[in-house]
Design an enzyme around this catalytic site. Sequence first.
Site, PDB file in Angstrom:
ATOM      1  N   LEU A 172       0.829  -1.212   0.000  1.00 49.29           N
ATOM      2  CA  LEU A 172       0.000   0.000   0.000  1.00 49.29           C
ATOM      3  C   LEU A 172       0.864   1.263   0.000  1.00 49.29           C
ATOM      4  CD1 LEU A 172      -2.596  -1.076   2.733  1.00 49.29           C
ATOM      5  CD2 LEU A 172      -3.000  -0.940   0.260  1.00 49.29           C
ATOM      6  N   SER A 173       0.263   2.369  -0.384  1.00 54.87           N
ATOM      7  CA  SER A 173       0.966   3.651  -0.315  1.00 54.87           C
ATOM      8  C   SER A 173       1.298   3.934   1.153  1.00 54.87           C
ATOM      9  CB  SER A 173       0.064   4.750  -0.881  1.00 54.87           C
ATOM     10  OG  SER A 173       0.692   5.994  -0.712  1.00 54.87           O
ATOM     11  N   SER A 175       1.386  -1.547  -7.244  1.00 53.78           N
ATOM     12  CA  SER A 175       1.053  -2.721  -8.065  1.00 53.78           C
ATOM     13  C   SER A 175       0.014  -3.615  -7.391  1.00 53.78           C
ATOM     14  CB  SER A 175       2.316  -3.515  -8.428  1.00 53.78           C
ATOM     15  OG  SER A 175       3.182  -3.711  -7.339  1.00 53.78           O
ATOM     16  N   SER A 179       3.359   2.136   2.880  1.00 52.98           N
ATOM     17  CA  SER A 179       3.697   0.886   3.592  1.00 52.98           C
ATOM     18  C   SER A 179       5.196   0.833   3.926  1.00 52.98           C
ATOM     19  CB  SER A 179       3.291  -0.335   2.761  1.00 52.98           C
ATOM     20  OG  SER A 179       3.930  -0.321   1.501  1.00 52.98           O
ATOM     21  N   LYS A 202       7.686   0.871   1.046  1.00 53.67           N
ATOM     22  CA  LYS A 202       8.401   0.347  -0.130  1.00 53.67           C
ATOM     23  C   LYS A 202       9.640   1.185  -0.458  1.00 53.67           C
ATOM     24  CE  LYS A 202       4.798   0.854  -2.810  1.00 53.67           C
ATOM     25  NZ  LYS A 202       3.889   1.431  -1.822  1.00 53.67           N
ATOM     26  N   SER A 203       9.454   2.483  -0.628  1.00 53.92           N
ATOM     27  CA  SER A 203      10.576   3.349  -1.042  1.00 53.92           C
ATOM     28  C   SER A 203      11.634   3.424   0.048  1.00 53.92           C
ATOM     29  CB  SER A 203      10.085   4.767  -1.340  1.00 53.92           C
ATOM     30  OG  SER A 203       9.046   4.732  -2.254  1.00 53.92           O
TER      31      SER A 203
HETATM   32  P1  ADP Z   1       5.741   3.793   0.092  1.00 60.52           P
HETATM   33  O1  ADP Z   1       6.967   3.903  -0.757  1.00 60.52           O
HETATM   34  O2  ADP Z   1       5.320   2.377   0.319  1.00 60.52           O
HETATM   35  O3  ADP Z   1       4.610   4.651  -0.365  1.00 60.52           O
HETATM   36  P2  ADP Z   1       7.288   5.270   2.015  1.00 60.52           P
HETATM   37  O4  ADP Z   1       8.554   4.489   2.103  1.00 60.52           O
HETATM   38  O5  ADP Z   1       7.277   6.513   1.171  1.00 60.52           O
HETATM   39  O6  ADP Z   1       6.119   4.295   1.563  1.00 60.52           O
HETATM   40  O7  ADP Z   1       6.806   5.689   3.468  1.00 60.52           O
HETATM   41  C1  ADP Z   1       6.790   4.797   4.553  1.00 60.52           C
HETATM   42  C2  ADP Z   1       6.867   5.579   5.861  1.00 60.52           C
HETATM   43  O8  ADP Z   1       6.761   4.655   6.946  1.00 60.52           O
HETATM   44  C3  ADP Z   1       8.159   6.335   6.025  1.00 60.52           C
HETATM   45  O9  ADP Z   1       7.905   7.581   6.615  1.00 60.52           O
HETATM   46  C4  ADP Z   1       8.941   5.430   6.999  1.00 60.52           C
HETATM   47  O10 ADP Z   1       9.872   6.155   7.772  1.00 60.52           O
HETATM   48  C5  ADP Z   1       7.827   4.879   7.867  1.00 60.52           C
HETATM   49  N1  ADP Z   1       8.132   3.603   8.531  1.00 60.52           N
HETATM   50  C6  ADP Z   1       7.981   3.357   9.857  1.00 60.52           C
HETATM   51  N2  ADP Z   1       8.371   2.118  10.178  1.00 60.52           N
HETATM   52  C7  ADP Z   1       8.790   1.544   9.030  1.00 60.52           C
HETATM   53  C8  ADP Z   1       9.346   0.257   8.729  1.00 60.52           C
HETATM   54  N3  ADP Z   1       9.523  -0.677   9.670  1.00 60.52           N
HETATM   55  N4  ADP Z   1       9.652  -0.012   7.448  1.00 60.52           N
HETATM   56  C9  ADP Z   1       9.473   0.934   6.487  1.00 60.52           C
HETATM   57  N5  ADP Z   1       8.978   2.168   6.721  1.00 60.52           N
HETATM   58  C10 ADP Z   1       8.637   2.482   7.979  1.00 60.52           C
END
Ligand code: ADP
Length: 200
Positions: free
Chosen positions: A33-34, A106, A36, A38-39
């Site tokens: 999910l957005s 995806s 979650s 991933k990045s």
């Molecule tokens: P996506 O790319 O899936 O949309 P992002 O990586 O942009 O998500 O954002 C995820 C957010 O969740 C970030 O602010 C990150 O710091 C936070 N976060 C907290 N705990 C975790 C973890 N265990 N793994 C990944 N992200 C985490």
Amino acid sequence: MEPNIVEHTYQISAADRCKANGHNAFLLWFTGLSGSGKSTIANKVELALFEKGIKTYTLDGDNIRKGLNQDLTFSPDDRTENIRRIAEAANLMIDAGLVVLAAFVSPYKKDRENIKTIVKEDNFVEIYINTSVEECERRDVKGLYKKARAGEIKDMTGISSPYEAPIDPDIEIQTENETVAQAVEKILKHIEPKLNLNHE
Ligand code: ADP
């Protein structure tokens, strides 16, 4: 293939490039999910690989939607085309000898199956970043969930558009129970044999 298109035979093979680089090339596909994670996780994995001298490149949702796929919406058909083009771009990069990291929601299983067909199963590592929609909404990194709740975004995955979770991913990360560092470690450990470092 179109009748007048004859595939070009390259002088340098994908295997030659891997040998020269000292590692195999494949695709790490991050789905979830957005918000979650991933990045965040993909970026840290790439940094760790880069520091080991591994040739990498990251394809990320927002960047691709600003360029290559700027003509696509979030309708189901366009989401499918979005993923198909990314998979084809990733496939070229694999051919060029890179470890490609791709972070895209995806949401559809059939689209992720299609990536596997495009890049070939052996080159596809599916990483499910499993974070509940409640937690993603609490984080709301980009403010998208707030907008979706207010009705300003109509096709929001997890709210008003489905997310089909992988049933048997190669790697699953539960970010509510695992830290970013633990996630990175888990992914690096999993791909180590696949990299075949130095082609020994
Ligand atoms: P996506 O790319 O899936 O949309 P992002 O990586 O942009 O998500 O954002 C995820 C957010 O969740 C970030 O602010 C990150 O710091 C936070 N976060 C907290 N705990 C975790 C973890 N265990 N793994 C990944 N992200 C985490």
